[in-house]
Structure formats: C-alpha cells, structure tokens
Design an enzyme around this catalytic site. Structure first.
Site, PDB file in Angstrom:
ATOM      1  N   ARG A 196     -10.186  -9.055   2.248  1.00 34.17           N
ATOM      2  CA  ARG A 196      -9.142  -9.570   3.161  1.00 34.17           C
ATOM      3  C   ARG A 196      -9.541 -10.895   3.819  1.00 34.17           C
ATOM      4  NH1 ARG A 196      -7.227  -5.606   0.934  1.00 34.17           N
ATOM      5  NH2 ARG A 196      -5.826  -4.085   1.898  1.00 34.17           N
ATOM      6  N   CYS A 244      -1.351  -3.011   7.547  1.00 34.77           N
ATOM      7  CA  CYS A 244      -2.489  -2.471   8.292  1.00 34.77           C
ATOM      8  C   CYS A 244      -2.890  -3.446   9.397  1.00 34.77           C
ATOM      9  CB  CYS A 244      -3.657  -2.202   7.354  1.00 34.77           C
ATOM     10  SG  CYS A 244      -3.385  -0.723   6.357  1.00 34.77           S
ATOM     11  N   GLU A 314      -6.882  -7.060  11.249  1.00 40.97           N
ATOM     12  CA  GLU A 314      -6.651  -7.620   9.920  1.00 40.97           C
ATOM     13  C   GLU A 314      -5.463  -8.574   9.986  1.00 40.97           C
ATOM     14  OE1 GLU A 314      -4.799  -7.531   5.944  1.00 40.97           O
ATOM     15  OE2 GLU A 314      -4.661  -5.541   6.811  1.00 40.97           O
TER      16      GLU A 314
HETATM   17  N1  EPU Z   1      -5.937   8.617   6.685  1.00 42.32           N
HETATM   18  C1  EPU Z   1      -5.781   9.573   7.640  1.00 42.32           C
HETATM   19  N2  EPU Z   1      -4.784   9.415   8.557  1.00 42.32           N
HETATM   20  C2  EPU Z   1      -3.945   8.347   8.555  1.00 42.32           C
HETATM   21  C3  EPU Z   1      -4.105   7.360   7.570  1.00 42.32           C
HETATM   22  C4  EPU Z   1      -5.116   7.511   6.645  1.00 42.32           C
HETATM   23  O1  EPU Z   1      -6.534  10.529   7.686  1.00 42.32           O
HETATM   24  O2  EPU Z   1      -3.067   8.279   9.423  1.00 42.32           O
HETATM   25  C5  EPU Z   1      -6.987   8.753   5.675  1.00 42.32           C
HETATM   26  C6  EPU Z   1      -6.392   8.941   4.290  1.00 42.32           C
HETATM   27  O3  EPU Z   1      -6.095  10.293   4.038  1.00 42.32           O
HETATM   28  C7  EPU Z   1      -7.493   8.430   3.416  1.00 42.32           C
HETATM   29  C8  EPU Z   1      -8.130   7.327   4.248  1.00 42.32           C
HETATM   30  O4  EPU Z   1      -7.736   7.558   5.587  1.00 42.32           O
HETATM   31  O5  EPU Z   1      -8.471   9.428   3.208  1.00 42.32           O
HETATM   32  C9  EPU Z   1      -7.685   5.932   3.804  1.00 42.32           C
HETATM   33  O6  EPU Z   1      -6.270   5.838   3.911  1.00 42.32           O
HETATM   34  P1  EPU Z   1      -5.365   5.133   2.785  1.00 42.32           P
HETATM   35  O7  EPU Z   1      -5.679   5.720   1.460  1.00 42.32           O
HETATM   36  O8  EPU Z   1      -3.973   5.168   3.260  1.00 42.32           O
HETATM   37  O9  EPU Z   1      -5.891   3.657   2.702  1.00 42.32           O
HETATM   38  P2  EPU Z   1      -6.264   2.630   3.842  1.00 42.32           P
HETATM   39  O10 EPU Z   1      -7.717   2.361   3.716  1.00 42.32           O
HETATM   40  O11 EPU Z   1      -5.770   3.073   5.167  1.00 42.32           O
HETATM   41  C10 EPU Z   1      -5.904   0.521   2.402  1.00 42.32           C
HETATM   42  C11 EPU Z   1      -5.443  -0.872   2.748  1.00 42.32           C
HETATM   43  C12 EPU Z   1      -3.927  -0.956   2.626  1.00 42.32           C
HETATM   44  C13 EPU Z   1      -3.505  -0.565   1.232  1.00 42.32           C
HETATM   45  C14 EPU Z   1      -3.992   0.860   0.982  1.00 42.32           C
HETATM   46  C15 EPU Z   1      -3.655   1.365  -0.401  1.00 42.32           C
HETATM   47  C16 EPU Z   1      -6.915  -1.840   4.453  1.00 42.32           C
HETATM   48  C17 EPU Z   1      -7.098  -2.113   5.903  1.00 42.32           C
HETATM   49  N3  EPU Z   1      -5.817  -1.165   4.119  1.00 42.32           N
HETATM   50  O12 EPU Z   1      -5.407   1.370   3.416  1.00 42.32           O
HETATM   51  O13 EPU Z   1      -3.570  -2.314   2.859  1.00 42.32           O
HETATM   52  O14 EPU Z   1      -2.099  -0.636   1.089  1.00 42.32           O
HETATM   53  O15 EPU Z   1      -5.431   0.901   1.130  1.00 42.32           O
HETATM   54  O16 EPU Z   1      -4.487   0.767  -1.330  1.00 42.32           O
HETATM   55  O17 EPU Z   1      -7.738  -2.272   3.644  1.00 42.32           O
HETATM   56  C18 EPU Z   1      -2.813  -3.963   4.396  1.00 42.32           C
HETATM   57  O18 EPU Z   1      -3.738  -4.661   4.000  1.00 42.32           O
HETATM   58  O19 EPU Z   1      -2.007  -4.359   5.256  1.00 42.32           O
HETATM   59  C19 EPU Z   1      -2.664  -2.623   3.854  1.00 42.32           C
HETATM   60  C20 EPU Z   1      -1.721  -1.804   4.272  1.00 42.32           C
END
Ligand code: EPU
Length: 320
Positions: A196, A244, A314
């Site tokens: 990012r 995010c 971010e």
């Molecule tokens: N989780 C929870 N509760 C929540 C949200 C997430 O327990 O309310 C847990 C999920 O179950 C999972 C872990 O946290 O085990 C990670 O969550 P998720 O798979 O949704 O991915 P993320 O790391 O939160 C990242 C990117 C997103 C991208 C998704 C899908 C970042 C900050 N975020 O989210 O990017 O869409 O992966 O690949 O790197 C963005 O950059 O704006 C963005 C939304």
C-alpha cells in the site's frame, strides 16, 4: 447553486489560497477546450466516503500537454497541488483543500490499448473497466482489481491490492509526469513499491501503466471474477466508505482487532464502524469528516491502550 452553498459544513473563516485566483485566470487562457476548470469544487462529491469541504480550484486537464501546463503554472505561482483519482482511498477534512486539485478524468486519460497479453491503461481508467477488458481478451491474473473502486492512477499511487495480489506485481512499465511537466516511461521494476505504498508518486504524477495478464479463457476469468465478487460482498460493506481505514499491522489484521475490541457499530455523528468489517467506517449519509476522524482516533486509542498496537491509517487524510 453557488459553490459555497454546496458545502454547508465548511467552517467559517476559510480563505482560499492567495494565488489561486491568478492561477485560475492563467489556466482559463492557457488550456485547451478539452480541459475543465472549476473554482470551489465540492470534494465530498468526488470521494467515495462523501465527506469533506471544497477545493479552492479543481482542474481536469484535457490531455498530457494541458496537464504539464497546469503543473508548471501552479509551481510558478507557488500554488500547492495534488492529484485526486476516484477518491476511494481519501478522507478530505471539512475545511477542504487549499490550492489546486487535479483530476485525470477527461477521456484522453481513460484509454486502454491492448496488445495481448499487455494492456496499456491511462491513469483515469477505472479498475473494473481494466478487469472487464482483461476478461474480454481472456487475460487472467488481473481479477483482483475488479472490486477495487479506484482508478489506475490511484492503484499506482497506493500500490493497491486485494486477495494477496498487488498492482506492482502485474506491471511491466509505468508512465509518469515529473514536477517540471516532463513525461517519462520506465520499467516498473525501477520504481520501489511496498504494501500500500509507492513514494515515487508523492512527487510524480501517475499517467498510466502497462499491465501484463496471463492468457487463458474468458470463461476462466469470469469464474474467478464471480468468486472474488461473492467473497467481497460477503465480507465488505456496500455503504459509502473509503475502503480499509488502517493498514494491517504485522501482528493482527486491523479488521479483526477492531472486531475483538468490540467496536463494530460504534457511531460518532453519521460515521459508523461497519458491522460487516471492522476496518471500514461507513457514512450513513449525514457524516462529516470530523465524525470520521473522531472514530479513527477512538479506534487508535483503544488499540494502543488495550492491545499495545499502533494503527497507521491506510486512507490518505488531506485538507484542513
Ligand atoms: N476479520 C474479523 N472481523 C472483521 C474483519 C475481519 O475477524 O470485522 C478477520 C477475518 O475473518 C480474517 C482477517 O480478519 O481472518 C482478515 O480480514 P479480511 O480477509 O477481510 O482481509 P483484510 O486484511 O481485512 C485486506 C485488505 C483489503 C482487501 C482484502 C481482501 C488491507 C488493509 N486490507 O483486508 O483492502 O480488499 O484484504 O483481499 O490490506 C483496502 O485496501 O482498502 C482494502 C479494503
């Protein structure tokens, strides 16, 4: 409607940048008919979170030559400027942005040229249009871009990513404009990019990129698009947001941390921590930037005090 009336939440006492009137007059004379010049343009309407005040001046250059003119004249007059894409990763403060905002929204910046497996895309191309073109041509590997509500320029600036893939991994070359208005094209490997983050585009303007797909069938691409689409709608909110809010710290995903802190559903004014995903703040339609910033601070404080985790935003926070 006057531009001021469009942004009722702009606090009293905001004064436009002192040289912005000169810049506006200069650009109205110098730019071609394909360019758009607007004073006091609401940025709430130009960001997905839909909050924030106006830009003193907003220009959509008609093509690269006009863009170079805009940059050179703004620098000559000492007017600060910045580029805004689709505004899907930006939080504009309620006082708005002093100086100039440049948007590469005119058709010349939204061209896609295909020479399979390469796709040359202008900075103004929407990521879902890029991914639709890749599907049409039977090019895989670019599906992750489909659900990101941004443009190619924004994806380059932020090295946008999803589903374990990042923009720079898929790039062959990058086209950019330096602060002096000169245009460069470089192999993407010459430009350092991290999670990012791509600091090169703090000073240089992203004009476009050459993406490399992997030849396969349109049907395969479509199946992957459907699957990612399904996953996204199951895990991310549809209400207006800036994606995010925080980068994922190394120790725990920010969304899970916010969830474990019990902060989902927390509200300040019209800004709410999403019930669907803890790393999203959504606008219920009435939010101001102050509300969103208040929630960001509340989450950061709780994460620091209760878990010893320092959350870094971010989204880019701009304006005053
Ligand atoms: N989780 C929870 N509760 C929540 C949200 C997430 O327990 O309310 C847990 C999920 O179950 C999972 C872990 O946290 O085990 C990670 O969550 P998720 O798979 O949704 O991915 P993320 O790391 O939160 C990242 C990117 C997103 C991208 C998704 C899908 C970042 C900050 N975020 O989210 O990017 O869409 O992966 O690949 O790197 C963005 O950059 O704006 C963005 C939304």
């Amino acid at each position: 409607m006057s531009p001021d009336a469009a942004s009722p939440e702009v606090p009293a006492g905001i004064r436009v940048h002192p040289r912005v009137g000169d810049l506006e007059a200069t650009l109205r004379l110098a730019l071609s008919g394909e360019s758009l010049v607007r004073a006091k343009e609401s940025l709430a309407r130009r960001t997905t979170l839909r909050v924030g005040g106006w830009a003193d001046l907003l220009v959509e250059p008609g093509h690269e030559a006009d863009l170079a003119c805009v940059v050179v004249e703004a620098n000559r007059l000492g007017v600060p400027w910045r580029v805004l894409g689709r505004g899907s990763n930006v939080l504009v403060r309620d006082g708005g942005v002093r100086g100039l905002v440049i948007v590469l929204g005119r058709p010349a910046f939204a061209v896609i040229e295909a020479a399979s497996p390469l796709l040359r895309c202008g900075a103004g191309v929407r990521l879902n249009a890029l991914s639709a073109e890749a599907r049409r041509l039977g090019l895989g590997g670019l599906e992750f871009l489909a659900g990101i509500p941004g443009t190619v320029g924004g994806a380059l600036r932020m090295n946008a990513g999803a589903w374990n893939a990042m923009t720079f991994e898929k790039l062959e070359a990058v086209r950019s404009m330096g602060p002096d208005g000169s245009v460069m094209e470089q192999p993407s490997g010459a430009i350092p990019a991290a999670y990012r983050r791509c600091d090169f585009f703090r000073e240089n303007i992203a004009l476009g990129g050459v993406f490399r797909g992997e030849p396969c069938s349109s049907r395969e691409v479509e199946a992957r698009l459907d699957e990612l689409n399904r996953r996204r709608w199951a895990t991310q909110p549809a209400a207006p947001s800036a994606g995010c809010i925080f980068k994922n710290p190394s120790v725990i995903p920010a969304g899970r941390l916010v969830d474990e802190l019990g902060l989902k559903g927390t509200r300040i004014g019209g800004a709410v921590v999403s019930d669907v995903h803890g790393n999203f703040i959504v606008n219920d339609g009435q939010a101001t930037a102050r509300d969103v910033l208040g929630l960001i601070e509340l989450i950061r404080r709780r994460a620091r005090e209760e878990r010893g985790v320092e959350l870094e935003t971010e989204v880019e926070i701009i304006g005053e």
